[in-house]
Design an enzyme around this catalytic site. Structure first.
Site, PDB file in Angstrom:
ATOM      1  N   ARG A  33       0.806  -1.231   0.000  1.00  0.00           N
ATOM      2  CA  ARG A  33       0.000   0.000   0.000  1.00  0.00           C
ATOM      3  C   ARG A  33       0.836   1.276   0.000  1.00  0.00           C
ATOM      4  O   ARG A  33       0.318   2.349  -0.287  1.00  0.00           O
ATOM      5  CB  ARG A  33      -0.941   0.020   1.207  1.00  0.00           C
ATOM      6  N   TYR A  89     -12.214   5.142  11.643  1.00  0.00           N
ATOM      7  CA  TYR A  89     -11.211   5.329  12.692  1.00  0.00           C
ATOM      8  C   TYR A  89     -10.541   6.681  12.471  1.00  0.00           C
ATOM      9  O   TYR A  89     -10.538   7.214  11.365  1.00  0.00           O
ATOM     10  CB  TYR A  89     -10.151   4.217  12.692  1.00  0.00           C
ATOM     11  N   HIS A 133     -11.100   4.580  -2.665  1.00  0.00           N
ATOM     12  CA  HIS A 133     -10.279   3.562  -2.000  1.00  0.00           C
ATOM     13  C   HIS A 133     -11.064   2.248  -1.918  1.00  0.00           C
ATOM     14  O   HIS A 133     -12.200   2.164  -2.350  1.00  0.00           O
ATOM     15  CB  HIS A 133      -9.941   3.997  -0.569  1.00  0.00           C
ATOM     16  N   SER A 134     -10.459   1.266  -1.339  1.00  0.00           N
ATOM     17  CA  SER A 134     -11.170   0.048  -0.939  1.00  0.00           C
ATOM     18  C   SER A 134     -10.497  -0.470   0.339  1.00  0.00           C
ATOM     19  O   SER A 134      -9.342  -0.142   0.603  1.00  0.00           O
ATOM     20  CB  SER A 134     -11.096  -1.031  -2.035  1.00  0.00           C
ATOM     21  N   TYR A 135     -11.227  -1.191   1.143  1.00  0.00           N
ATOM     22  CA  TYR A 135     -12.611  -1.593   0.991  1.00  0.00           C
ATOM     23  C   TYR A 135     -13.356  -1.230   2.266  1.00  0.00           C
ATOM     24  O   TYR A 135     -12.730  -0.802   3.237  1.00  0.00           O
ATOM     25  CB  TYR A 135     -12.694  -3.115   0.749  1.00  0.00           C
ATOM     26  N   ASN A 155      -1.549   8.214   2.112  1.00  0.00           N
ATOM     27  CA  ASN A 155      -2.731   8.781   2.760  1.00  0.00           C
ATOM     28  C   ASN A 155      -2.507   9.062   4.246  1.00  0.00           C
ATOM     29  O   ASN A 155      -3.451   9.247   5.007  1.00  0.00           O
ATOM     30  CB  ASN A 155      -3.952   7.878   2.573  1.00  0.00           C
ATOM     31  N   ARG A 156      -1.251   9.085   4.648  1.00  0.00           N
ATOM     32  CA  ARG A 156      -0.854   9.619   5.955  1.00  0.00           C
ATOM     33  C   ARG A 156       0.158  10.741   5.775  1.00  0.00           C
ATOM     34  O   ARG A 156       0.711  11.248   6.734  1.00  0.00           O
ATOM     35  CB  ARG A 156      -0.221   8.520   6.835  1.00  0.00           C
ATOM     36  N   GLU A 189     -14.932   4.243   0.132  1.00  0.00           N
ATOM     37  CA  GLU A 189     -14.330   2.931   0.339  1.00  0.00           C
ATOM     38  C   GLU A 189     -15.258   1.930  -0.357  1.00  0.00           C
ATOM     39  O   GLU A 189     -16.385   1.700   0.084  1.00  0.00           O
ATOM     40  CB  GLU A 189     -14.209   2.608   1.825  1.00  0.00           C
TER      41      GLU A 189
END
Length: 228
Positions: A46, A167, A115-117, A63-64, A189
């Site tokens: 990822r 989250y 994104h997934s999932y 994505n961070r 997602e």
């Protein structure tokens, strides 16, 4: 989206109207090197493929890595972690390229990231449990978008602020876009909810695209009718 837009332009009045009045800026894959690696070496990779000085572990979670309360929650400073936030915000070339493009374009009114999932339609914030100033509007848009999506194949989606529905996490592109002033910012997602996870069967790819188009069309129509 691009194939469907081109195919239906001129024959579908709703899509034709959207394409005539809005510009759609589409980036099919942001993490190109990581995507290639996921097909050649590690199917569940990822992160990016950048080197981390002082560590044998490679890559940063893009994505961070956006400058949205970077690495303050739901991210790791360990280069070996899947959710490693990087040595600094926008350290990754891929993230920097996207951020610079959006900053320079200036007139973007909506930001959608796919994104997934998990089957969710999420909106800011991810980095805090606080609600956005236009929470009620975003929540209504998300509700109507997932209703449109589910009308085709009956796929049910959850929706709401990401920190509450899934989250908390910092450094996401949707939070970053929202804080930049793009008030219609959403993350989808896609299928499924865990039976297949990231290895969704080929038979589900087309219906996933078909139903997601309905949600995107709803949001695009809303943005067209609610200029700011």
């Amino acid at each position: 989206f691009v194939k469907e837009a081109v195919r239906s332009y001129g024959s579908d009045s709703a899509m034709t109207n959207l394409l005539n009045k809005l510009d759609f800026l589409v980036v099919p894959v942001i993490n190109v090197d990581g995507y290639v690696y996921s097909w050649t070496k590690d199917r569940f990779w990822r992160k990016t493929r950048s080197r981390n000085p002082g560590s044998h572990c490679v890559g940063t979670d893009p994505n961070r890595n956006f400058d949205a309360r970077w690495c303050s929650i739901g991210a790791s400073r360990n280069p070996c972690a899947d959710i490693y936030c990087g040595p600094r915000a926008e350290s990754e070339q891929e993230v920097k390229a996207v951020a610079n493009f959006i900053r320079n374009y200036k007139s973007i009114k909506a930001y959608l990231t796919i994104h997934s999932y998990s089957q969710m339609c999420l909106f800011p914030y991810s980095y805090t449990y606080l609600l956005t100033s236009n929470y009620k509007e975003l929540n209504t848009i998300a509700f109507n978008a997932v209703e449109a999506l589910s009308s085709l194949h009956g796929t049910r989606y959850e929706y709401g602020p990401a920190s509450i529905i899934i989250y908390p996490s910092a450094g996401g592109s949707d939070d970053w876009a929202y804080d930049l002033g793009i008030k219609y910012s959403f993350t989808f997602e896609l299928r499924d909810t865990g039976k297949y996870g990231f290895l969704l069967p080929e038979s589900q790819i087309r219906p996933t695209c078909e139903e997601t188009m309905l949600a995107i069309n709803y949001i695009a129509t809303y943005v067209l009718n609610h200029p700011y």
